[in-house]
Design a protein around this motif. Structure first.
Motif, mmCIF file in Angstrom:
data_model
loop_
_atom_site.group_PDB
_atom_site.id
_atom_site.type_symbol
_atom_site.label_atom_id
_atom_site.label_comp_id
_atom_site.label_asym_id
_atom_site.label_seq_id
_atom_site.Cartn_x
_atom_site.Cartn_y
_atom_site.Cartn_z
ATOM 1 N N CYS A 96 99.501 4.499 29.889
ATOM 2 C CA CYS A 96 100.872 4.680 29.393
ATOM 3 C C CYS A 96 101.807 3.630 29.973
ATOM 4 C CB CYS A 96 101.378 6.082 29.740
ATOM 5 S SG CYS A 96 100.533 7.403 28.836
ATOM 6 N N HIS A 97 101.619 3.295 31.236
ATOM 7 C CA HIS A 97 102.444 2.248 31.831
ATOM 8 C C HIS A 97 102.238 0.925 31.103
ATOM 9 C CE1 HIS A 97 104.642 3.783 35.282
ATOM 10 N NE2 HIS A 97 103.626 4.574 35.568
ATOM 11 N N ARG A 98 101.000 0.648 30.739
ATOM 12 C CA ARG A 98 100.726 -0.627 30.075
ATOM 13 C C ARG A 98 101.271 -0.646 28.655
ATOM 14 N NH1 ARG A 98 96.401 -2.057 27.024
ATOM 15 N NH2 ARG A 98 95.289 -0.170 27.657
ATOM 16 N N LEU A 99 101.143 0.488 27.947
ATOM 17 C CA LEU A 99 101.592 0.530 26.555
ATOM 18 C C LEU A 99 103.100 0.638 26.427
ATOM 19 C CD1 LEU A 99 98.873 2.910 25.047
ATOM 20 C CD2 LEU A 99 98.952 0.420 24.962
ATOM 21 N N GLN A 100 103.740 1.292 27.376
ATOM 22 C CA GLN A 100 105.181 1.533 27.276
ATOM 23 C C GLN A 100 105.991 0.675 28.240
ATOM 24 O OE1 GLN A 100 105.737 5.734 27.886
ATOM 25 N NE2 GLN A 100 104.247 6.315 26.326
ATOM 26 N N ALA A 101 105.327 -0.275 28.885
ATOM 27 C CA ALA A 101 106.033 -1.088 29.873
ATOM 28 C C ALA A 101 107.099 -1.952 29.200
ATOM 29 C CB ALA A 101 105.044 -1.974 30.625
ATOM 30 N N VAL A 102 108.216 -2.059 29.851
ATOM 31 C CA VAL A 102 109.306 -2.906 29.365
ATOM 32 C C VAL A 102 109.092 -4.313 29.913
ATOM 33 C CG1 VAL A 102 111.802 -3.261 29.362
ATOM 34 C CG2 VAL A 102 110.862 -0.941 29.322
ATOM 35 N N PRO A 103 109.133 -5.328 29.076
ATOM 36 C CA PRO A 103 108.931 -6.696 29.590
ATOM 37 C C PRO A 103 109.947 -7.023 30.678
ATOM 38 C CG PRO A 103 108.904 -6.660 27.184
ATOM 39 C CD PRO A 103 109.346 -5.308 27.630
ATOM 40 N N GLY A 104 109.477 -7.708 31.688
ATOM 41 C CA GLY A 104 110.379 -8.115 32.769
ATOM 42 C C GLY A 104 111.441 -9.069 32.258
ATOM 43 N N SER A 105 112.636 -8.890 32.690
ATOM 44 C CA SER A 105 113.751 -9.743 32.252
ATOM 45 C C SER A 105 114.650 -10.032 33.438
ATOM 46 C CB SER A 105 114.553 -9.069 31.138
ATOM 47 O OG SER A 105 115.145 -7.866 31.607
ATOM 48 N N GLN A 106 115.463 -11.008 33.278
ATOM 49 C CA GLN A 106 116.419 -11.400 34.291
ATOM 50 C C GLN A 106 117.747 -11.672 33.598
ATOM 51 O OE1 GLN A 106 117.900 -11.145 37.088
ATOM 52 N NE2 GLN A 106 116.069 -11.775 38.212
ATOM 53 N N GLN A 107 118.802 -11.741 34.356
ATOM 54 C CA GLN A 107 120.116 -11.995 33.764
ATOM 55 C C GLN A 107 120.094 -13.300 32.982
ATOM 56 O OE1 GLN A 107 123.368 -13.012 36.396
ATOM 57 N NE2 GLN A 107 124.751 -11.689 35.273
ATOM 58 N N MET A 108 120.716 -13.268 31.806
ATOM 59 C CA MET A 108 120.740 -14.448 30.953
ATOM 60 C C MET A 108 121.397 -15.614 31.687
ATOM 61 S SD MET A 108 122.397 -14.911 27.152
ATOM 62 C CE MET A 108 121.363 -13.650 26.443
ATOM 63 N N ALA A 109 120.731 -16.749 31.639
ATOM 64 C CA ALA A 109 121.221 -17.922 32.366
ATOM 65 C C ALA A 109 122.451 -18.502 31.682
ATOM 66 C CB ALA A 109 120.123 -18.972 32.461
ATOM 67 N N ASP A 110 123.147 -19.371 32.389
ATOM 68 C CA ASP A 110 124.286 -20.083 31.808
ATOM 69 C C ASP A 110 123.793 -21.005 30.699
ATOM 70 O OD1 ASP A 110 125.830 -18.802 33.644
ATOM 71 O OD2 ASP A 110 125.995 -20.515 35.017
ATOM 72 N N LEU A 111 124.673 -21.294 29.762
ATOM 73 C CA LEU A 111 124.313 -22.181 28.659
ATOM 74 C C LEU A 111 124.014 -23.579 29.190
ATOM 75 C CD1 LEU A 111 126.972 -21.081 26.038
ATOM 76 C CD2 LEU A 111 124.528 -20.648 25.954
ATOM 77 N N PRO A 112 122.992 -24.234 28.636
ATOM 78 C CA PRO A 112 122.688 -25.597 29.103
ATOM 79 C C PRO A 112 123.771 -26.576 28.697
ATOM 80 C CG PRO A 112 121.316 -25.012 27.224
ATOM 81 C CD PRO A 112 122.064 -23.772 27.606
ATOM 82 N N ALA A 113 123.704 -27.754 29.271
ATOM 83 C CA ALA A 113 124.746 -28.764 29.029
ATOM 84 C C ALA A 113 124.788 -29.178 27.566
ATOM 85 C CB ALA A 113 124.503 -29.982 29.924
ATOM 86 N N ASP A 114 123.636 -29.188 26.879
ATOM 87 C CA ASP A 114 123.632 -29.633 25.486
ATOM 88 C C ASP A 114 124.277 -28.628 24.541
ATOM 89 O OD1 ASP A 114 121.751 -27.714 25.708
ATOM 90 O OD2 ASP A 114 120.029 -28.988 25.290
ATOM 91 N N ARG A 115 124.676 -27.440 25.031
ATOM 92 C CA ARG A 115 125.370 -26.468 24.199
ATOM 93 C C ARG A 115 126.877 -26.467 24.418
ATOM 94 N NH1 ARG A 115 122.851 -21.841 22.487
ATOM 95 N NH2 ARG A 115 124.898 -21.412 21.579
ATOM 96 N N VAL A 116 127.347 -27.055 25.485
ATOM 97 C CA VAL A 116 128.764 -26.915 25.839
ATOM 98 C C VAL A 116 129.456 -28.249 26.064
ATOM 99 C CG1 VAL A 116 128.421 -24.634 26.851
ATOM 100 C CG2 VAL A 116 128.158 -26.644 28.286
ATOM 101 N N CYS A 117 128.769 -29.374 25.859
ATOM 102 C CA CYS A 117 129.398 -30.680 26.113
ATOM 103 C C CYS A 117 130.037 -31.204 24.833
ATOM 104 C CB CYS A 117 128.371 -31.681 26.621
ATOM 105 S SG CYS A 117 127.817 -31.325 28.291
#
Length: 662
Positions: A390-411
Motif C-alpha cells: 500500500c505504501h508503494r501504490l499510494q506513495a506521494v512522489p517526493g517534492s520540494q518547494q518550487m524553485a525561483d524562475l530561471p534567468a531566461d524567464r525573467v530577463c
C-alpha cells in the motif's frame, strides 16, 4: 575551627602552618635564620561569625578549612618569593576524613568545599592537632584582655612548631566515614527485573506464524496427528478378549503414513480455525466465558458488554440485534476477538490481501461477515500503515518547494526567441496527391515573452528536425539557448514520438547547434514539468486546430496556412488581464513585440517618447519595443511571483528513508 598559618623569609625556603577553626583563620610562620634557629610568629588572622541559621559543627569546621585554603592561595599570590609547601592543622577529625575520602560521595555543600580545598592543596598537607594545643581556640572561645596579652601561644604559635617534624603531633588513625554520616549520599540501587510470562506450547505455536492460512493448516495437521495418536492409544487399552493382538511396528507405520499422507479437507480447516479461536478466547476472555457457561450475563465492565454476547459451541459470539435479518448466521452472530491478539493481526492482514489491498471500510465490511474484532478500526489502520504494498501504490512522489524562475524567464531587453523551448506534437494526416501522409508540428516557445513559432516537419528523423530548426532561426533570429524534453519524457499516445526522438543522432544535432553558438539543454528524465512552458501551448494549439479543422483532411498548402493562423492566434492572446475601462491600455500580447521586430540585432542607443514621431522608421519601432518591455516588467512579470504548486519547503531524502521506485 581555626587555621593558623604564616610566612616570612630570612634565609632559605619557608614553610607555613595554618590552623583552621570555626570562626576565623589564624596564620603563623617559622623560618630558619643564619644560625639555623627556628622562629615562629603570627602573620595574619581572619575570623567569621557563625550564621544565625543552624549549621552543623562539621560544616562550620569545613568552612574554616576552606577559608584556610583560600588564605593560602592569597598568601602565595601576594608574596613574590620561593615558599615551601604549607601545612594545615585541624582539630576536627571529621573534616580530615572528608578531605582524605576516596570512596563515598558527599552532598552538594560538602562536595563543593572539599573539591575547592583539594584544588589548592594535597591530602598529605593536612595534619591533626589536639584542641588543647590549638592556639586558634583562643579566638573562637574568647579570652579576657589581660589573659590574651599574656597568651604567648597566640603570637608565637604552638611550641612543637619549633621542634623537628618528627616531634610534631601524630595524626590519629583516620578510619573510614561512618555509614550514617548525614553528609554522605545514600547509594540507592535500582534493579530492573524483566518478568516475562511463561508461554505455553500452544501460544508459542500461534505466535510463530505470520500467516492466517499457514497457521490453520499447521493446526489442522496437528489435530490430525492428535486423532491418530488417540486411536492408537484406544486400541492398546481394549480388553484382551477383544484385542486382535498388539500393533506391530510395521502396522503402526502404515497407519501413520496413511493418516498423514492425505490432503487436508475443508472440515479439518474449519475445525482447526474453531480450535484456535476457542483457545484465544479462553486466554483473553476467561471471566466472560465462565459467566456465559454458567448462564449469566457478562460484567458491565467488560469490553464486550454492549455486544450482548452469547455462547455457541464453546465460542463467544455476538447476540446483537439482527437475529431476524435476512443474513447468513455467521454475519448475524460473528465471532468476537480482541484486537490485541496475534491472530487478530494476521487475520486482518489476510483479509487485507484477500480484498486486493482495499481500504479500511472495505476491510471492515469483509471482516464482519464472520468476525467482530473489538476496536477494529484502530487495528485496521495499524495494518494499513505497515503494509509495504500500500505504501508503494499510494506513495506521494517526493517534492520540494518550487524553485525561483530561471534567468531566461525573467530577463527583459533580449530579442524574442533568444531563450527557446522546443517540442514535437502530432501527427496530422494531410492529403498529398491521392494518399494521406503524416505531418508533425514543431513548436518553438519564447520563454521570456511567451510567444510561439510553429514549423512543420515531414518526419521524425534527425534531418527533419535540423531543417525545421534552421528555418526557425532564419525567420526568428539567433537563439542563445535551446531547451527540450528528454526522449524518455514522452508517454502514452506519444510512444511513436518517444521512440523516434530517442533514436535521434544527438551528436549530429549538437554539432550543428555548436556551429551556430546555441546551447542545447535537456530536461531531466521523468521531469516533464520542466517543460510546462511549451506543454501548455501544445494543448492550446490542438484546441484551436480541432475547433477549426474538425474532421477535414487538409492538403499541404492548407495545412501550412492553418498552422500560421494558429500561431498568430496564440501570439495574440493577452499576457496581462484585460480591462473593461476604455481609458486603460490594451492588454499586453506577444504580437506587440513580434510584429515590430525587423532584425535580430537591434540598433544601439537611448530612445525617447518623441521618437514615435521620428521620420526614421527604426526609431519608432525601437521606442515601441522599449515600451513593450517596460509594460512586460510592470504588468506581466509581477504576476509570476505566486507559486501555483509546491509552495512548502519539504525535508530532503536522507539515509534511512525507504523510497519506493515505481
Amino acid at each position: 575551627m581555626d587555621t593558623v598559618a604564616g610566612r616570612t623569609q630570612s634565609v632559605g625556603t619557608i614553610p607555613s602552618h595554618k590552623m583552621p577553626e570555626t570562626t576565623r583563620l589564624w596564620r603563623s610562620h617559622h623560618s630558619h635564620n643564619a644560625h639555623s634557629e627556628v622562629h615562629s610568629a603570627f602573620v595574619m588572622g581572619k575570623s567569621r561569625v557563625a550564621p544565625l541559621k543552624s549549621v552543623s559543627i562539621p560544616r562550620m569546621e569545613l568552612i574554616a578549612a576552606t577559608m584556610a585554603s583560600r588564605m593560602d592561595t592569597f598568601w602565595k599570590r601576594e608574596l613574590h618569593m620561593q615558599l615551601q609547601p604549607s601545612v594545615f592543622w585541624c582539630d576536627s577529625t571529621t573534616v580530615l576524613k572528608y578531605i582524605k575520602n576516596e570512596t563515598s560521595r558527599f552532598r552538594t555543600f560538602v562536595a563543593n568545599r572539599v573539591s575547592e580545598i583539594l584544588e589548592v592543596s594535597q591530602v598529605s598537607q593536612w595534619r591533626y592537632v589536639n584542641t588543647t594545643s590549638n592556639p586558634a581556640d583562643s579566638a573562637s572561645r574568647g579570652l579576657c584582655v589581660d589573659v590574651f596579652i599574656k597568651n604567648i601561644t597566640w603570637l608565637s604559635g604552638p611550641e612543637y612548631l619549633l621542634h623537628p617534624e618528627q616531634d610534631w603531633p601524630v595524626n590519629p588513625d583516620q578510619s573510614k566515614l561512618l555509614p550514617d554520616d548525614p553528609e554522605v549520599k545514600v547509594s540507592v540501587l535500582v534493579n530492573t527485573v524483566h518478568c516475562s510470562e511463561q508461554e505455553d506450547a500452544t501460544s508459542r505455536l500461534i505466535n510463530h506464524f505470520s500467516s492466517w492460512t499457514r497457521l490453520r493448516k499447521s493446526v489442522a495437521w496437528i489435530l490430525r496427528l492428535k486423532g491418530l495418536l488417540r486411536s492408537l492409544c484406544k486400541r492398546k487399552q481394549v480388553s484382551p478378549s477383544k484385542h486382535q493382538g498388539p500393533f506391530t511396528k510395521q502396522e503402526a507405520g502404515m497407519t501413520k503414513a496413511h493418516t498423514l499422507s492425505g490432503l487436508l479437507c475443508m472440515d479439518e480447516l474449519k475445525n482447526a480455525e474453531m480450535t484456535i479461536i476457542k483457545f484465544c478466547q479462553r486466554a483473553r476472555f476467561p471471566d466472560e466465558l465462565d459467566k456465559l457457561q454458567s448462564g449469566m450475563c457478562v460484567s458491565k465492565n467488560s469490553s464486550i458488554f454492549k455486544l450482548s454476547s452469547v455462547l455457541e459451541d464453546g465460542i463467544i459470539r455476538i447476540g446483537g440485534r439482527l437475529s431476524k435479518a435476512a443474513m447468513p448466521e455467521e454475519a448475524k452472530h460473528p465471532i468476537i476477538l480482541a484486537k490485541d491478539l496475534h491472530i487478530s493481526s494476521i487475520l486482518l492482514r489476510y483479509i487485507h490481501e484477500e480484498v486486493g489491498h482495499g481500504g479500511r471500510n472495505y476491510m471492515l465490511a469483509r471482516l464482519r461477515q464472520k468476525f467482530w474484532v473489538t476496536g477494529a478500526s484502530t487495528a485496521i489502520r495499524s495494518i494499513l500503515s505497515k503494509c509495504v504494498v500500500c505504501h508503494r501504490l499510494q506513495a506521494v512522489p517526493g517534492s520540494q518547494q518550487m524553485a525561483d524562475l530561471p534567468a531566461d524567464r525573467v530577463c527583459p531587453d533580449e530579442a524574442p526567441f533568444t531563450w527557446v523551448g522546443v517540442d514535437y506534437f502530432g501527427p496530422f494526416e494531410v492529403k498529398s496527391r491521392r494518399s494521406l501522409v503524416k505531418r508533425y508540428g514543431v513548436i518553438f516557445t519564447c520563454l521570456t515573452i511567451r510567444a510561439i513559432h510553429i514549423e512543420v516537419a515531414s518526419s521524425l528523423d534527425t534531418d527533419s528536425f535540423i531543417h525545421a530548426l534552421r528555418r526557425f532561426i532564419a525567420r526568428r533570429g539567433q537563439v542563445q539557448e535551446l531547451r527540450s524534453d528528454n526522449g524518455t519524457n514522452f508517454i502514452g499516445a506519444e510512444r511513436e514520438l518517444r521512440q523516434a526522438i530517442e533514436g535521434w543522432n544527438q551528436g549530429r544535432i549538437n554539432d550543428m547547434l555548436l556551429q551556430k553558438n546555441i546551447k542545447w539543454v535537456f530536461n531531466p528524465p521523468t521531469g516533464s514539468h520542466h517543460g510546462g512552458a511549451w506543454e501548455r501551448f501544445i494543448r492550446s494549439v490542438r484546441k484551436v486546430f480541432n475547433s477549426t479543422v474538425r474532421s477535414q483532411n487538409l492538403d499541404e498548402e492548407g495545412f501550412y496556412t492553418i498552422v500560421c493562423e494558429i500561431e498568430s492566434i496564440i501570439n495574440g492572446r493577452p499576457l496581462t488581464k484585460a480591462s473593461s475601462d476604455p481609458n486603460d491600455l490594451e492588454a499586453l500580447t506577444p504580437n506587440h513585440l513580434l510584429l515590430l521586430k525587423s532584425s535580430p540585432s537591434l540598433p544601439p542607443g537611448e530612445f525617447h517618447k518623441n521618437d514615435i514621431y521620428a521620420r526614421r522608421r527604426w526609431k519608432q519601432v525601437q521606442y515601441m519595443s522599449d515600451l513593450f518591455w517596460k509594460r512586460w516588467v510592470q504588468e506581466y512579470l509581477t504576476q509570476l511571483q505566486e507559486r501555483q504548486k509546491w509552495c512548502d519547503k519539504k525535508r530532503n531524502f536522507t539515509v534511512g528513508d525507504s523510497p519506493h521506485c515505481g
